[in-house]
Design an enzyme around this catalytic site. Structure first.
Site, short mmCIF file in Angstrom:
data_model
loop_
_atom_site.label_atom_id
_atom_site.label_comp_id
_atom_site.label_asym_id
_atom_site.label_seq_id
_atom_site.Cartn_x
_atom_site.Cartn_y
_atom_site.Cartn_z
N ARG A 44 -15.97 6.68 -1.25
CA ARG A 44 -16.33 6.64 0.15
C ARG A 44 -17.32 6.42 -0.27
O ARG A 44 -18.15 6.20 1.04
CB ARG A 44 -17.08 8.04 -0.39
CG ARG A 44 -16.37 9.53 -0.49
CD ARG A 44 -15.40 9.81 -0.14
NE ARG A 44 -14.69 11.00 0.28
CZ ARG A 44 -13.57 10.84 -0.29
NH1 ARG A 44 -13.20 9.97 -0.93
NH2 ARG A 44 -12.76 11.64 -0.85
N ARG A 86 -8.20 9.97 1.58
CA ARG A 86 -9.21 11.02 2.52
C ARG A 86 -9.92 10.43 3.65
O ARG A 86 -8.98 10.98 4.66
CB ARG A 86 -9.30 12.53 1.62
CG ARG A 86 -8.88 13.30 1.30
CD ARG A 86 -10.00 14.35 0.80
NE ARG A 86 -9.32 15.27 0.13
CZ ARG A 86 -8.66 15.19 -1.38
NH1 ARG A 86 -9.07 14.14 -1.74
NH2 ARG A 86 -8.36 16.64 -2.12
N TYR A 146 -4.68 21.56 4.02
CA TYR A 146 -3.99 20.69 3.75
C TYR A 146 -4.43 19.44 3.20
O TYR A 146 -5.10 18.40 1.22
CB TYR A 146 -2.54 20.74 4.36
CG TYR A 146 -1.19 19.89 3.36
CD1 TYR A 146 -1.05 20.22 2.40
CD2 TYR A 146 -1.67 18.85 3.85
CE1 TYR A 146 -0.25 19.49 1.67
CE2 TYR A 146 -0.46 17.97 2.64
CZ TYR A 146 0.59 17.85 1.60
OH TYR A 146 0.94 17.09 1.12
N HIS A 166 -4.90 12.41 -8.22
CA HIS A 166 -4.63 12.77 -6.91
C HIS A 166 -5.47 13.32 -6.36
O HIS A 166 -5.47 14.75 -5.49
CB HIS A 166 -3.31 13.68 -6.99
CG HIS A 166 -2.49 13.83 -6.67
ND1 HIS A 166 -0.97 12.77 -7.05
CD2 HIS A 166 -2.37 13.94 -5.00
CE1 HIS A 166 -0.35 13.22 -5.44
NE2 HIS A 166 -1.30 13.72 -4.23
N ASP A 169 -7.38 5.85 -7.56
CA ASP A 169 -8.10 6.10 -6.61
C ASP A 169 -8.65 7.43 -6.40
O ASP A 169 -9.52 7.29 -8.20
CB ASP A 169 -7.11 6.50 -5.43
CG ASP A 169 -6.08 7.32 -5.53
OD1 ASP A 169 -6.88 8.04 -6.47
OD2 ASP A 169 -5.14 7.42 -4.75
N SER A 170 -9.16 8.39 -6.07
CA SER A 170 -10.08 9.36 -6.03
C SER A 170 -11.33 9.11 -6.00
O SER A 170 -11.88 8.83 -6.63
CB SER A 170 -9.13 10.14 -6.92
OG SER A 170 -7.73 9.62 -7.31
N PRO A 210 -0.76 6.42 -0.57
CA PRO A 210 -0.42 7.01 -0.05
C PRO A 210 -0.71 8.98 0.44
O PRO A 210 -1.01 9.73 -0.54
CB PRO A 210 1.02 7.23 -0.87
CG PRO A 210 -0.80 7.38 -2.14
CD PRO A 210 -1.20 5.84 -1.83
N ILE A 211 -1.00 8.80 1.46
CA ILE A 211 -1.56 11.16 1.80
C ILE A 211 0.20 10.96 3.19
O ILE A 211 0.49 10.02 3.75
CB ILE A 211 -2.55 10.56 2.22
CG1 ILE A 211 -3.90 10.52 1.64
CG2 ILE A 211 -2.53 12.13 2.63
CD1 ILE A 211 -4.22 10.61 2.90
#
Length: 421
Positions: free
Chosen positions: A353, A373, A47, A318, A349-350, A100-101
């Site tokens: 890193r 993430r 997920y 997303h 975002d996206s 938001p996650i």
């Protein structure tokens, strides 16, 4: 609020290493993922780490940063470096925010609360997820005056939307982030292969079960035929999971059937694919909060959003979780920045890193950079302490990148010309 100093952070890591002490959170993003995967069960990992389809958008989100190159400038006084910035009428300690996650309980039992505390420690704005594992009021309570926003998934019930807006205002949120790209769930094959959707177990719906309007909706007769599921041990486990997460007494929840009714009501109301530009005035009419549209990937949509008077644009695909093979967020950013021309802030975002990625996004027109993430992976590894350590690492990485590129503040980063190719 803690303040970072990149050189002190480096020094502390090396001094600790000399004494045989290693850091909890890996600095290498790939090692971070690997360590988090060990901590999470297969369904949780699928997920959080998965994307849509063959995950080509996820790959492009990262690889497309390589099309832009930082060209460091020399002999500039960068001894004093200032990460602070200003947008949406607020002074921010840095250009970062926490994206938001949902369903963070899949990563760690502390879930959203741990992230809220860590964010407040470093003054990094936290966007509360619509699909949180902890109600927004509880997260706000541990953040003090630290900045926070609320992400909205537009429900089929406008009464529920209004209730969320009112709660966000009461929780001290400084903006409403309306997610446009998830009116339906993307085709996420990792989840599909495991036949796993956490919401059916009552996970990630705490904003709903804590809401008075949603509670009233549970008492409205549902004429939709109930799905007939085979009675198995897994089915019983799903029932117990929903009852355990629903507010109140576990056995009472089982007897009343209210927990399962909450799951069914959520799945019926969650998705609203028919929202259009014409619906936006409804939000403006019912909230005093600035409105940011999340998921903008085309300059024409950015232009139309400006015409509708929104207060911010959020460039994001997303994290590659919705449309396989779409443009990367970093590829979409420059043309949108050209349309916006600094009239409203651009959140981004996206695929980010580290500090170099953040530097590039700011130079290409972003106002603030979302951490996604990686903080979830840090949460899985070390809870609140893990998220706090990751934030310190990211702030330090960015500060050093900024200084070594010849920039002493965020405004100079924004004026930086990148090489392309």
């Amino acid at each position: 609020m803690k303040k970072t100093n990149a050189l002190e952070r480096q020094r502390s890591v090396y001094v600790a290493g000399a004494a045989g002490v290693r850091q909890m959170i890996p600095f290498d993003p790939d090692l971070l993922e690997q360590k988090a995967k060990v901590k999470m069960n297969p369904a949780a990992w699928a997920y959080v780490a998965g994307g849509a389809g063959l995950e080509r958008t996820m790959a492009a989100n990262r690889s497309d940063f390589d099309r832009h190159r930082i060209v460091p400038r020399m002999l500039r006084n960068v001894e004093e470096r200032d990460l602070s910035t200003h947008y949406l009428g607020q002074n921010m300690a840095s250009p970062f925010f926490i994206a938001p996650i949902g369903v963070l309980e899949m990563a760690h039992p502390q879930a959203d609360l741990a992230v809220a505390v860590a964010a407040a420690e470093w003054g990094v704005p936290y966007i509360f997820s619509n699909q949180a594992s902890v109600p927004m009021e509880q997260c706000a309570a541990v953040m003090g005056a630290a900045p926070r926003m609320f992400q909205l998934y537009w429900s089929r019930s406008n009464d529920l939307v209004l209730s969320f807006l009112q709660r966000a205002e009461a929780s001290g949120c400084s903006a409403l982030v309306v997610t446009l790209d998830t009116t339906m769930l993307g085709w996420r094959i990792r989840d599909l292969d495991l036949s796993s959707l956490p919401f059916l177990k009552g996970m990630g719906i705490a904003q709903y079960t804590s809401d008075p309007v949603f509670q009233r909706l549970l008492d409205v007769p549902d004429e939709t035929p109930a799905p007939r599921a085979k009675v198995t041990l897994d089915a019983i486990g799903t029932l117990f999971s929903a009852a355990r997460r629903y507010p109140g007494d576990f056995w009472g929840n089982l007897r009343s059937g209210r927990a399962i009714r909450a799951v069914r009501t959520f799945t019926r109301l969650y998705s609203r694919p028919n929202i259009t530009w014409a619906d936006l005035p409804f939000l403006r009419e019912h909230t005093r909060l600035p409105i940011i549209l999340k998921g903008i990937m085309h300059p024409d949509d950015a232009r139309k959003a400006m015409d509708y008077g929104v207060d911010g644009i959020y460039v994001s695909n997303h994290g590659g979780r919705q449309v396989d093979g779409s443009a990367s967020s970093i590829a979409a950013l420059p043309s949108i920045a050209e349309v916006v021309r600094e009239k409203v802030p651009i959140l981004f975002d996206s695929g980010v890193r580290g500090g170099a990625d953040a530097f590039k996004a700011l130079a290409l027109g972003a106002t603030a950079i979302g951490i996604g993430r990686p903080y979830c992976y840090a949460l899985a590894i070390g809870g609140q302490a893990g998220v706090s350590e990751l934030l310190e690492n990211w702030l330090s990485d960015f500060e050093l990148t900024m200084g070594l590129a010849g920039c002493k503040n965020i405004e100079e980063v924004r004026k930086t010309q990148l090489a392309h190719g």
